[in-house]
Design an enzyme around this catalytic site. Structure first.
Site, PDB file in Angstrom:
ATOM      1  N   LYS A  16       0.926  -1.186   0.032  1.00 58.99           N
ATOM      2  CA  LYS A  16       0.098   0.068  -0.093  1.00 58.99           C
ATOM      3  C   LYS A  16       1.117   1.389   0.038  1.00 58.99           C
ATOM      4  CE  LYS A  16      -3.927   1.863   2.617  1.00 58.99           C
ATOM      5  NZ  LYS A  16      -4.889   1.723   4.028  1.00 58.99           N
ATOM      6  N   SER A  33      -9.291   1.909   2.798  1.00 56.75           N
ATOM      7  CA  SER A  33      -8.323   2.565   2.182  1.00 56.75           C
ATOM      8  C   SER A  33      -7.233   1.961   1.575  1.00 56.75           C
ATOM      9  CB  SER A  33      -7.597   3.652   3.122  1.00 56.75           C
ATOM     10  OG  SER A  33      -6.753   3.014   4.097  1.00 56.75           O
ATOM     11  N   SER A  79      -9.943  -0.288   6.753  1.00 60.30           N
ATOM     12  CA  SER A  79      -9.395  -0.319   5.469  1.00 60.30           C
ATOM     13  C   SER A  79      -8.766  -1.398   4.794  1.00 60.30           C
ATOM     14  CB  SER A  79      -8.281   0.754   5.774  1.00 60.30           C
ATOM     15  OG  SER A  79      -9.066   2.086   5.734  1.00 60.30           O
TER      16      SER A  79
END
Length: 573
Positions: free
Chosen positions: A133, A209, A233
């Site tokens: 990420k 996210s 997330s």
């Protein structure tokens, strides 16, 4: 915002996207072009791939480590296949940020040379590609984290601890993935790279996210990804993209070396977590992390080695007691989710396990509390960073920041009182769980809670509006794992719930239900366990998947198989 303010923001975004495109052009033979009107891009992703590529892409991370160790495929073979799929994923979903394919291929060649010379792997993830990420630091790569102000100004000087451990285990880092502006969002959209779409239906969100991870892995572009979770997330994008995702308890897995707003926040703390195509890969990730004894390098971590025997089911009772949360008392889930819960209830009972109903406890109160903990300063740091980049709030940033807009920052005294309220909330929830022993036939509390991940399947872009099915467990610091159970198909019509809405949010979400809207969207569920009991949680998931085998439930058991494998679809009610 004036045009003069917009010009720098647009220039930074254009430069970042041009840099990414320049790197992708070196792999032009692997590009995929799908008409914008095509919503489900999954069937188009494997075109032009060799049989060897397809065979590699069908493997989960555990299998990849094994076939590389045995010499069936080289690390270069494996990485090349996943680069091809990652390029296709980017072309169809906009899931990538930073690309380091050339460096990754060089590392793959080094690993192959090591194997050839020594006959040994360097570690348990030798030759396994792992995606990261964007806000997790990778040495030498930018960490813009969805902010134009941070683009080109946050090149990492060293790896985050999780990345260091992955490299030491033999993993190959080859790409970073999209996260939203602010990170505090369950969709993935920012003014640097734009919006990430769901590969099963591009009119729907991939979640957030860690939405770039979700889309990439769903497209077959990564076997194992690293996300983070402070309100859902990891779990929401895993659910929306038909994957497995784990949020552990705080202080269990390494969390240092991340870049984001509110570094130092401890009123509510996020967690690093894996996203994958199998449950066993979640255990593999945790095992690799904890075998490295990260508590010796990250002081807040607990010295808790991974208990592999527990993760494999040692000590589990023969008959489990599972509580099912159908409705959190705030927003009733859409029909396919309720049908999936009923399906698992019946399967568990038929297998001899006990199932009781979980009574929801203060979910609205929990949300009202956690959003205060997210925005202790009224959102000031988010506003400052957005303004510094000359950009605007994307819709989901505006939605969350509206919860504190116009409110002054809390005083130190008020923050202390909020922390006291948080601990009282947790104590009450613990007593609520313990009290289930009075309702089970075994006389012991339930072993886990089975519940929705969200009230909807992956919703249309910019419409996510209730986090309570995931953020509640962050507030309680309980581990939770998401797993896929099926895929929705619009022709299999499911009637809407006609119960009168209890609040405006439920009214909005109920009105969202339309079979055509969610066509092809994955259906997933969430299993919640006791604090710091990640191994036991995964063992319970293993029991559940023995009752309802993954091959019978996952929408595409391997993204590059032809067709589907008897997956569950919501049926006419």
């Amino acid at each position: 915002m004036t045009l003069n303010h917009l010009v720098p923001r647009l220039a930074v975004a254009a430069r970042k996207q041009d840099d990414r495109e320049t790197k992708l052009k070196h792999f032009r033979n692997w590009r995929v072009h799908v008409d914008h009107g095509v919503l489900n891009v999954i069937p188009f992703l494997a075109k032009g791939f060799s049989d060897r590529d397809r065979a590699i892409l069908r493997c989960d991370a555990t299998a990849l480590a094994e076939v590389v160790r045995k010499g069936v495929y080289t690390a270069v073979d494996v990485l090349t296949a996943f680069i091809k799929a990652a390029v296709a994923a980017q072309d169809t979903t906009n899931c990538l940020t930073e690309i380091c394919f050339e460096d990754a291929l060089e590392r793959a060649r080094e690993l192959d040379e090591h194997m050839e010379k020594t006959g040994n792997v360097v570690g348990p993830l030798h030759g396994v590609p792992v995606s990261i990420k964007d806000h997790i630091k990778v040495k030498g790569l930018d960490t813009s984290t969805g902010y134009t102000a941070w683009a080109y100004n946050t090149v990492a000087e060293e790896d985050a601890l999780v990345v260091k451990i992955l490299r030491d285990a033999g993993a190959i880092i080859y790409v970073k993935t999209q996260n939203p502006q602010t990170l505090l969002s369950l969709e993935t959209n920012n003014n640097v790279f734009g919006r990430t779409c769901n590969p099963f239906n591009r009119s729907l969100t991939a979640g957030g996210s860690s939405g770039g991870e979700g889309a990439l892995i769903a497209c077959g572009g990564s076997p194992l990804g690293v996300g983070t979770d402070i309100g859902g997330s990891v779990r929401v994008p895993a659910a929306h993209c038909g994957l497995y995702g784990l949020k552990g308890s705080v202080a269990r897995l390494p969390h240092s070396g991340l870049l984001g707003s509110y570094d130092g926040l401890d009123a509510i703390i996020g967690c690093v977590g894996p996203m994958a195509t199998s449950a066993r890969d979640l255990a593999l990730f945790c095992s690799v992390m904890l075998e490295a004894e990260p508590w010796l390098r990250e002081p807040p971590l607990l010295e808790m080695p991974w208990k592999e025997n527990v993760a494999r089911g040692h000590g589990l009772p023969e008959r489990l007691s599972i509580a099912i949360l159908y409705d959190d008392g705030v927003v009733r889930p859409h029909p396919p989710i309720l049908q999936a819960l009923d399906m698992y209830k019946q399967a568990l009972e038929n297998a001899g396990h006990e199932v009781i109903k979980w009574d929801p406890l203060d979910h609205q109160k929990g949300w009202d509390l956690i959003v205060k903990l997210y925005l202790l300063d009224g959102g000031a740091e988010y506003h400052e960073t957005i303004q510094a980049g000359g950009e605007w709030e994307v819709p989901q940033s505006k939605w969350i920041l509206d919860h504190a807009r116009g409110r002054r920052p809390y005083t130190p005294h008020e923050i202390l009182r909020l922390n006291v309220e948080r601990e009282a909330f947790r104590a009450n929830a613990l007593a609520h769980w313990n009290a289930t022993k009075h309702r089970t036939a075994t006389g012991r509390p339930v072993d886990a809670i089975l519940c929705p991940v969200a009230p909807t399947l992956a919703p249309p872009h910019d419409s996510t509006s209730w986090w309570g099915y995931t953020s509640h467990w962050n507030l309680l610091d309980l581990p939770a794992v998401v797993f896929p159970v099926g895929q929705y198909s619009a022709p299999m019509w499911v009637p809407a719930d006609l119960s009168p809405p209890r609040n405006a949010m439920e009214d909005f979400i109920t009105r969202q239900w339309s079979p055509d809207t969610y066509d092809h969207a994955p259906i997933s569920l969430q299993l919640v366990g006791r604090r710091l009991n990640e191994e036991r949680l995964l063992a319970i998931l293993g029991v559940i998947e023995n009752v309802m085998p993954p091959a019978d439930s996952v929408p595409f058991s391997r993204r590059f198989s032809h067709g589907t494998n008897g997956h569950y679809k919501a049926t006419d009610g």
